[in-house]
Design an enzyme around this catalytic site. Structure first.
Site, PDB file in Angstrom:
ATOM      1  N   ARG A  81      36.667  48.173  43.897  1.00 33.15           N
ATOM      2  CA  ARG A  81      36.030  49.478  43.717  1.00 33.15           C
ATOM      3  C   ARG A  81      35.851  50.250  45.026  1.00 33.15           C
ATOM      4  NH1 ARG A  81      34.967  46.525  39.502  1.00 33.15           N
ATOM      5  NH2 ARG A  81      34.760  44.933  41.071  1.00 33.15           N
ATOM      6  N   THR A  82      35.326  49.605  46.051  1.00 30.65           N
ATOM      7  CA  THR A  82      35.040  50.357  47.273  1.00 30.65           C
ATOM      8  C   THR A  82      36.335  50.919  47.859  1.00 30.65           C
ATOM      9  OG1 THR A  82      33.147  48.922  47.665  1.00 30.65           O
ATOM     10  CG2 THR A  82      33.880  50.264  49.519  1.00 30.65           C
ATOM     11  N   LYS A 111      48.127  38.770  63.820  1.00 32.18           N
ATOM     12  CA  LYS A 111      48.692  38.303  65.092  1.00 32.18           C
ATOM     13  C   LYS A 111      47.587  38.054  66.104  1.00 32.18           C
ATOM     14  CE  LYS A 111      52.703  41.313  64.464  1.00 32.18           C
ATOM     15  NZ  LYS A 111      53.350  42.521  65.012  1.00 32.18           N
ATOM     16  N   ARG A 132      35.530  47.301  56.038  1.00 30.02           N
ATOM     17  CA  ARG A 132      34.793  46.188  55.417  1.00 30.02           C
ATOM     18  C   ARG A 132      35.193  44.926  56.163  1.00 30.02           C
ATOM     19  NH1 ARG A 132      34.305  44.727  49.098  1.00 30.02           N
ATOM     20  NH2 ARG A 132      32.823  46.423  49.302  1.00 30.02           N
ATOM     21  N   HIS A 160      25.639  47.739  52.830  1.00 29.78           N
ATOM     22  CA  HIS A 160      26.720  48.386  52.097  1.00 29.78           C
ATOM     23  C   HIS A 160      26.200  49.796  51.743  1.00 29.78           C
ATOM     24  CE1 HIS A 160      30.109  49.087  49.655  1.00 29.78           C
ATOM     25  NE2 HIS A 160      30.132  47.991  48.912  1.00 29.78           N
TER      26      HIS A 160
HETATM   27  C1  NCD Z   1      29.765  44.413  46.146  1.00 28.69           C
HETATM   28  C2  NCD Z   1      30.057  44.005  47.576  1.00 28.69           C
HETATM   29  O1  NCD Z   1      31.221  43.977  47.984  1.00 28.69           O
HETATM   30  O2  NCD Z   1      29.085  43.762  48.272  1.00 28.69           O
HETATM   31  N1  NCD Z   1      30.860  44.976  45.482  1.00 28.69           N
HETATM   32  C3  NCD Z   1      31.102  46.319  45.612  1.00 28.69           C
HETATM   33  O3  NCD Z   1      31.328  46.821  46.692  1.00 28.69           O
HETATM   34  N2  NCD Z   1      31.006  47.059  44.507  1.00 28.69           N
HETATM   35  C4  NCD Z   1      29.076  43.372  45.354  1.00 28.69           C
HETATM   36  C5  NCD Z   1      29.705  42.018  45.200  1.00 28.69           C
HETATM   37  O4  NCD Z   1      30.770  41.730  45.744  1.00 28.69           O
HETATM   38  O5  NCD Z   1      29.111  41.205  44.501  1.00 28.69           O
END
Ligand code: NCD
Length: 333
Positions: A81-82, A111, A132, A160
């Site tokens: 999703r992100t 690398k 991320r 997040h």
């Molecule tokens: C979350 C995350 O990556 O922290 N997912 C997301 O970004 N929607 C929650 C999760 O992974 O459980």
């Protein structure tokens, strides 16, 4: 990542007196690292723009507000999703993407390239970078060595912030307000970075918290202290049944298997909570069940048809909120 690997390039154009500056003068060219940067006014601005973005998408699919702009998506951890909502957001704003999402193994990271060097590379091609990374503090590290804005798409068990923005937007859309709500958070409150960011952001409002977790997955003390510093009421319990009748928001989370050093501990707590229609029968008529997703059994599929199940609407909202944030960071709204 060792701190000494980081060096700030000479001629860094971004002014950073404080490492995580508040967004007092707006969003243009700012890093988005932590929810602690936001005020209520900042949130209201993003929510208003996100509503406009939704109207644009529904009416015409896209706009050319960010035509010519480039977003680099650098994901060292799995994401559906992100990453895809950022990619869709930039595309619908008329910009383009450098996707290093499923394929960090195909980039020079495999690398042995350092994070600062990767960031310096991407910022010479892109106008904004979403990162991320499994390490807490990594987004700040990236921001410290970047001239272009860095958006934290999740830094290990840290924060997040963009998820918290879309969570807040969803609460406001679904229930019409945030002040006065009773928010229950269930599951992995220790390792769930979405919980940490959302709980902190909710502290800007007059809310009451009910936390439900196994003992080993209780909310970290620093987040709890932030809540207490705001003088907001907090209760903790091990059982969802204790709170289900009272909550306006039930925010359910996945037990974060990948954060456990000892998998036997994970096995002990993995299936502790499941939201079922039977449990939902005790909840208020007007409340919402939310989840950042992915779910791995914490919410029964039988709950999906319940009008109070907001998690798929929440997920869709992510794109509108990220459109708003990108437009704001690139100085267009
Ligand atoms: C979350 C995350 O990556 O922290 N997912 C997301 O970004 N929607 C929650 C999760 O992974 O459980």
């Amino acid at each position: 990542m060792r701190a000494r690997e980081i060096s700030v390039p000479v001629g860094n154009a971004k002014k950073k007196a404080n490492s995580v500056p508040k967004l007092e003068d707006g969003f243009a060219q700012q890093d988005i690292i932590s929810v602690s940067q936001f005020s209520r006014e900042n949130l209201e601005h993003i929510f208003a723009v996100a509503e406009d973005m939704r109207a644009i998408v529904k009416k015409q699919g896209s706009t050319d507000l960010l035509r010519g702009s480039v977003l680099a998506c650098l994901f060292y951890e799995p994401s559906t999703r992100t990453s895809s909502s950022f990619i869709a957001a930039m595309s619908r704003l008329g910009g383009t993407i450098i996707p290093i999402t499923q394929g960090v193994q195909f980039s020079s990271v495999s690398k042995g390239e350092s994070l600062p060097d990767t960031i310096r590379t991407l910022e010479s091609y892109a106008d904004v970078i979403v990162i991320r990374h499994p390490e807490m503090g990594s987004a700040q590290m990236a921001a410290d060595c970047a001239r272009k804005p860095i958006i934290n798409g999740g830094d290990g068990v840290g924060e997040h912030p963009t998820q918290a923005l879309l969570d807040m937007f969803t609460i406001k859309e679904e229930l019409g307000r945030i002040d006065g709500l009773n928010v229950g958070m269930v599951g992995d409150l220790r390792y769930g970075r979405t919980v940490h960011s959302l709980a902190r952001l909710l502290c800007l409002y007059d809310v009451q918290f009910d936390f439900v977790s196994p003992e080993i997955l209780r909310l970290p003390l620093d987040v709890m202290n932030d809540i207490r510093d705001h003088g907001l009421p907090v209760a903790e319990t091990y059982d969802v049944a204790d709170i289900i009748e009272d909550v306006d928001v039930l925010y359910v989370t996945r037990v974060q298997k990948e954060r456990f050093a000892d998998l036997a501990q994970y096995e002990e707590v993995r299936d502790q909570y499941v939201i079922t229609p039977e449990l939902m029968a005790h909840a208020k008529d007007k409340m919402v069940v939310m989840h950042p997703l992915p779910r791995v059994g914490e919410i029964s599929n039988d709950v999906d048809a319940d009008p109070r199940a907001a998690y798929f609407r929440q997920m869709e909202n992510g794109m509108y909120v990220r459109m708003a944030l990108l437009a704001a960071v690139l100085g267009k709204v």
